[in-house]
Design a protein around this motif. Structure first.
Motif, PDB file in Angstrom:
ATOM      1  N   CYS A  14     -10.142  -2.576  31.325  1.00 60.86           N
ATOM      2  CA  CYS A  14     -10.003  -2.378  32.877  1.00 60.86           C
ATOM      3  C   CYS A  14      -9.800  -0.964  33.260  1.00 60.86           C
ATOM      4  CB  CYS A  14      -9.050  -2.966  33.738  1.00 60.86           C
ATOM      5  SG  CYS A  14      -9.399  -4.733  33.894  1.00 60.86           S
ATOM      6  N   LYS A  15      -8.846  -0.178  32.483  1.00 57.42           N
ATOM      7  CA  LYS A  15      -8.411   1.138  32.615  1.00 57.42           C
ATOM      8  C   LYS A  15      -9.126   2.045  32.065  1.00 57.42           C
ATOM      9  CE  LYS A  15      -4.242   3.876  31.837  1.00 57.42           C
ATOM     10  NZ  LYS A  15      -2.925   3.700  31.118  1.00 57.42           N
ATOM     11  N   ASP A  41     -10.821  -0.257  41.745  1.00 59.28           N
ATOM     12  CA  ASP A  41      -9.936  -1.303  41.922  1.00 59.28           C
ATOM     13  C   ASP A  41     -10.470  -2.202  43.044  1.00 59.28           C
ATOM     14  OD1 ASP A  41      -8.348  -0.068  40.098  1.00 59.28           O
ATOM     15  OD2 ASP A  41      -7.400   1.373  41.520  1.00 59.28           O
ATOM     16  N   SER A  90      -7.926  -9.942  32.478  1.00 57.69           N
ATOM     17  CA  SER A  90      -7.892  -8.841  32.476  1.00 57.69           C
ATOM     18  C   SER A  90      -7.596  -8.111  33.724  1.00 57.69           C
ATOM     19  CB  SER A  90      -9.077  -8.113  31.579  1.00 57.69           C
ATOM     20  OG  SER A  90      -9.139  -8.693  30.334  1.00 57.69           O
ATOM     21  N   TYR A  94      -4.653  -6.095  35.072  1.00 56.17           N
ATOM     22  CA  TYR A  94      -4.473  -4.497  35.300  1.00 56.17           C
ATOM     23  C   TYR A  94      -4.081  -4.340  36.634  1.00 56.17           C
ATOM     24  CZ  TYR A  94      -6.752  -0.342  36.492  1.00 56.17           C
ATOM     25  OH  TYR A  94      -7.059   0.808  36.807  1.00 56.17           O
ATOM     26  N   SER A  97      -0.093  -5.013  37.343  1.00 56.65           N
ATOM     27  CA  SER A  97       0.733  -4.097  36.607  1.00 56.65           C
ATOM     28  C   SER A  97       0.919  -2.367  37.155  1.00 56.65           C
ATOM     29  CB  SER A  97       0.087  -3.614  35.164  1.00 56.65           C
ATOM     30  OG  SER A  97      -1.045  -3.011  35.229  1.00 56.65           O
TER      31      SER A  97
END
Length: 180
Positions: A14-15, A41, A90, A94, A97
C-alpha cells in the motif's frame, strides 16, 4: 481502476503504490481519476467498500437460514487465503495505521459505519429467521463482532500462528455469542 490498484498493492504494498502509478497502469486520464477521487487513500476506501459489498452479496445469495453458513461466508471472505482477502487486509491495516491523517479518518469512519450497518442487517435477518437470539440489540452486537473481527485483522499482520484464523474457532465464538 480498482483491479489495477489491487494488483499494484499485491506487487508493491500500500505505502509504495502511488496514485501516479495507479493512473498510468489503469489507462484512465488524470482528470477522469481526479473527478472521482483525490488520493490513493480514497481508492483504498473504495476497495474496502467493494469487498464488503461482495461479502454482502454472497451472504444473501448463498447463506442458508442457519447461523454457521452465513458466519462462515463472512469469516472466509475476510480471513481466506485469496488475493482479494490479502488486499483487503493490507489496505485496511494501512489505512487504520494512520489515525492522525485527516484525509484518512473519514474514509475509515465511513467504512466502519457501512460495515456496522451491514452487520446490523445480518443480525436482524438472523433474528427474523430464529437463529439469533431475539433480545440482542443488532447494532450493539454487530459492534462487538466487528471489534472482534478488527482485532483479528490487526493480529493477522503480526501473529504467525495461522491456527487462530481458522474458520472453526471464529465461527464457534460468534455462534456462542448469537445463538438463542
Amino acid at each position: 481502476m480498482l483491479s489495477v490498484t489491487k494488483a499494484l498493492v499485491l506487487q508493491h504494498g500500500c505505502k509504495k503504490t502511488t496514485l501516479k502509478e495507479i493512473i498510468s497502469s489503469s489507462g484512465v486520464s488524470n482528470g477522469g481519476v481526479y473527478h472521482y477521487v483525490k488520493s490513493k487513500d480514497e481508492i483504498y476506501g473504495l476497495i474496502l467498500q467493494k469487498r464488503l459489498e461482495q461479502i454482502d452479496e454472497r451472504f444473501y445469495r448463498e447463506a442458508e437460514m442457519n447461523l454457521e453458513g452465513p458466519v462462515s461466508i463472512i469469516v472466509n471472505e475476510l480471513f481466506g487465503d485469496t488475493d482479494d482477502c490479502r488486499v483487503f487486509r493490507s489496505v485496511y491495516l494501512y489505512l487504520v495505521s494512520q489515525p492522525e491523517n485527516e484525509r484518512i479518518r473519514p474514509i475509515i469512519r465511513d467504512f466502519y459505519d457501512y460495515w456496522l450497518k451491514l452487520g446490523s442487517d445480518w443480525v436482524r435477518l438472523g433474528q427474523k429467521d430464529g437463529v439469533i437470539h431475539p433480545d440482542l440489540d443488532p447494532h450493539q452486537i454487530s459492534s462487538y463482532i466487528l471489534s472482534y473481527y478488527v482485532g483479528l485483522l490487526v493480529n493477522s499482520a503480526y501473529v504467525t500462528d495461522d491456527a487462530i484464523f481458522r474458520q472453526e474457532p471464529i465461527i464457534g465464538f460468534v455462534k456462542k455469542l448469537l445463538q438463542p
